[in-house]
Design a protein around this motif. Structure first.
Motif, PDB file in Angstrom:
ATOM      1  N   LEU A 115     -74.838  31.789  74.088  1.00 34.49           N
ATOM      2  CA  LEU A 115     -74.934  31.827  75.541  1.00 34.49           C
ATOM      3  C   LEU A 115     -74.290  33.095  76.053  1.00 34.49           C
ATOM      4  CD1 LEU A 115     -75.498  30.475  78.327  1.00 34.49           C
ATOM      5  CD2 LEU A 115     -73.207  29.457  78.141  1.00 34.49           C
ATOM      6  N   VAL A 116     -74.995  33.808  76.923  1.00 29.81           N
ATOM      7  CA  VAL A 116     -74.456  34.973  77.621  1.00 29.81           C
ATOM      8  C   VAL A 116     -74.364  34.606  79.093  1.00 29.81           C
ATOM      9  CG1 VAL A 116     -74.745  37.419  78.132  1.00 29.81           C
ATOM     10  CG2 VAL A 116     -75.578  36.494  75.951  1.00 29.81           C
ATOM     11  N   GLY A 125     -67.790  23.432  69.570  1.00 32.23           N
ATOM     12  CA  GLY A 125     -68.245  24.622  68.860  1.00 32.23           C
ATOM     13  C   GLY A 125     -69.727  24.643  68.579  1.00 32.23           C
ATOM     14  N   ALA A 126     -70.533  24.125  69.523  1.00 26.13           N
ATOM     15  CA  ALA A 126     -71.963  23.974  69.280  1.00 26.13           C
ATOM     16  C   ALA A 126     -72.734  25.284  69.358  1.00 26.13           C
ATOM     17  CB  ALA A 126     -72.557  22.976  70.283  1.00 26.13           C
ATOM     18  N   PHE A 127     -72.156  26.314  69.963  1.00 24.42           N
ATOM     19  CA  PHE A 127     -72.865  27.588  70.110  1.00 24.42           C
ATOM     20  C   PHE A 127     -71.852  28.706  70.297  1.00 24.42           C
ATOM     21  CE2 PHE A 127     -72.538  25.481  74.206  1.00 24.42           C
ATOM     22  CZ  PHE A 127     -71.942  26.449  75.000  1.00 24.42           C
ATOM     23  N   ALA A 128     -72.319  29.936  70.085  1.00 27.66           N
ATOM     24  CA  ALA A 128     -71.489  31.111  70.327  1.00 27.66           C
ATOM     25  C   ALA A 128     -71.546  31.477  71.808  1.00 27.66           C
ATOM     26  CB  ALA A 128     -71.978  32.279  69.475  1.00 27.66           C
ATOM     27  N   LEU A 129     -70.499  32.132  72.290  1.00 26.95           N
ATOM     28  CA  LEU A 129     -70.401  32.448  73.714  1.00 26.95           C
ATOM     29  C   LEU A 129     -70.053  33.912  73.923  1.00 26.95           C
ATOM     30  CD1 LEU A 129     -70.249  31.507  76.712  1.00 26.95           C
ATOM     31  CD2 LEU A 129     -67.815  31.053  76.326  1.00 26.95           C
ATOM     32  N   THR A 130     -70.828  34.565  74.780  1.00 23.81           N
ATOM     33  CA  THR A 130     -70.487  35.881  75.295  1.00 23.81           C
ATOM     34  C   THR A 130     -70.250  35.723  76.797  1.00 23.81           C
ATOM     35  OG1 THR A 130     -71.823  37.046  73.648  1.00 23.81           O
ATOM     36  CG2 THR A 130     -71.247  38.262  75.650  1.00 23.81           C
TER      37      THR A 130
END
Length: 278
Positions: free
Chosen positions: A69-70, A92-97
């Motif tokens: 996600l951005v 911790g289901a996805f990476a985050l920016t």
């Protein structure tokens, strides 16, 4: 001018797993929720989502469709932090920016203008630079010699936005108090799908608002989808406000129960469930 009308499911059928997908609107305001619901009915996953986040992000995160996600924030406005997004992020289901709102805007502007980056002053003196170690700086080549953050372009494979009115060729009109950045999402993406409350003839577009409200241009639009109540439960002023009661139901219902109760069928079934549930 080419007729670009299609259904929500037809628009989603042109997307694929692994894409970078932009979603317009702002928080819980004028989100393309009918398109998001169609996306949730598909098997598409592993998405990089670019959004000033609201329930669009919350639903996709809860359903496990997001790889990265951005964003600058994810909120329901009257509920400050989107609860389904929060739960997915905490496990911790996805990476985050996560970047500053202004940096996000200039990333959209860079992409819309096909530039690799744009320089901004935002970010210095905050933790934005610390949590985004990949951000780089540039020095002005002129006498001032000032250093700026070089915000990379937020290029997208596809964008989804919702507006009040559109014509069949893709000109989109907002009638509310804020255009948000839907036009930039469309211009920054390789393809863009615009849902609207009502499709009207091109000549009718200036009857409800001045030419300045025709912010989304047809040359940036791939498909047009007529979806009355298509932003529900977010607001789509002046056509309707946010459905606060339903938003509260969404925010307080465990995701599996909400998904089974409201997202198990097509859009007509969803609208019927909303009427029965509230």
């Amino acid at each position: 001018m080419r007729d670009k009308t299609m259904s929500a499911d037809e628009a989603v059928s042109r997307l694929s797993s692994g894409m970078t997908l932009g979603i317009g609107g702002w928080g819980s305001r004028r989100k393309p929720m009918a398109l998001v619901r169609a996306l949730l009915r598909s098997e598409i996953t592993d998405l990089t989502v670019v959004s000033y986040g609201g329930p669009d992000v919350g639903m996709l995160a809860a359903a496990g469709r997001i790889r990265r996600l951005v964003t600058a924030f994810v909120t329901l406005d009257s509920i400050p932090l989107e609860p389904h997004y929060r739960a997915a992020r905490e496990r911790g289901a996805f990476a985050l920016t996560e970047i500053d709102e202004a940096m996000f805007l200039w990333g959209l502007r860079a992409a819309a203008n096909r530039l690799p980056f744009l320089p901004v002053r935002a970010g210095f003196g905050s933790d934005v630079m610390r949590v985004n170690p990949g951000l780089k700086t540039v020095t002005s080549p002129y006498e001032d010699g000032e250093t700026f953050v070089a915000v990379p372009a937020l290029r997208m494979d596809a964008a989804l936005v919702h507006v009040n009115r559109a014509d069949r060729s893709g000109n989109g009109q907002y009638l509310g108090p804020d255009p948000y950045f839907d036009d930039l999402f469309c211009a920054a993406a390789d393809t863009a799908y615009v849902s609207c409350e009502r499709i009207v003839d091109t000549a009718e577009l200036t009857k409800e608002g001045p030419p300045q409200t025709l912010l989304v241009k047809r040359h940036t639009v791939t498909g047009v989808v007529e979806t009355p109540n298509g932003a529900h439960f977010t607001s789509c002023a002046p056509d309707y406000g946010r459905d606060e009661a339903f938003q509260q139901t969404y925010a307080t219902t465990p995701w599996p129960d909400f998904e089974a109760g409201y997202l198990g069928g097509d859009e007509q079934a969803y609208q019927a469930a909303v009427r029965e549930g509230t």
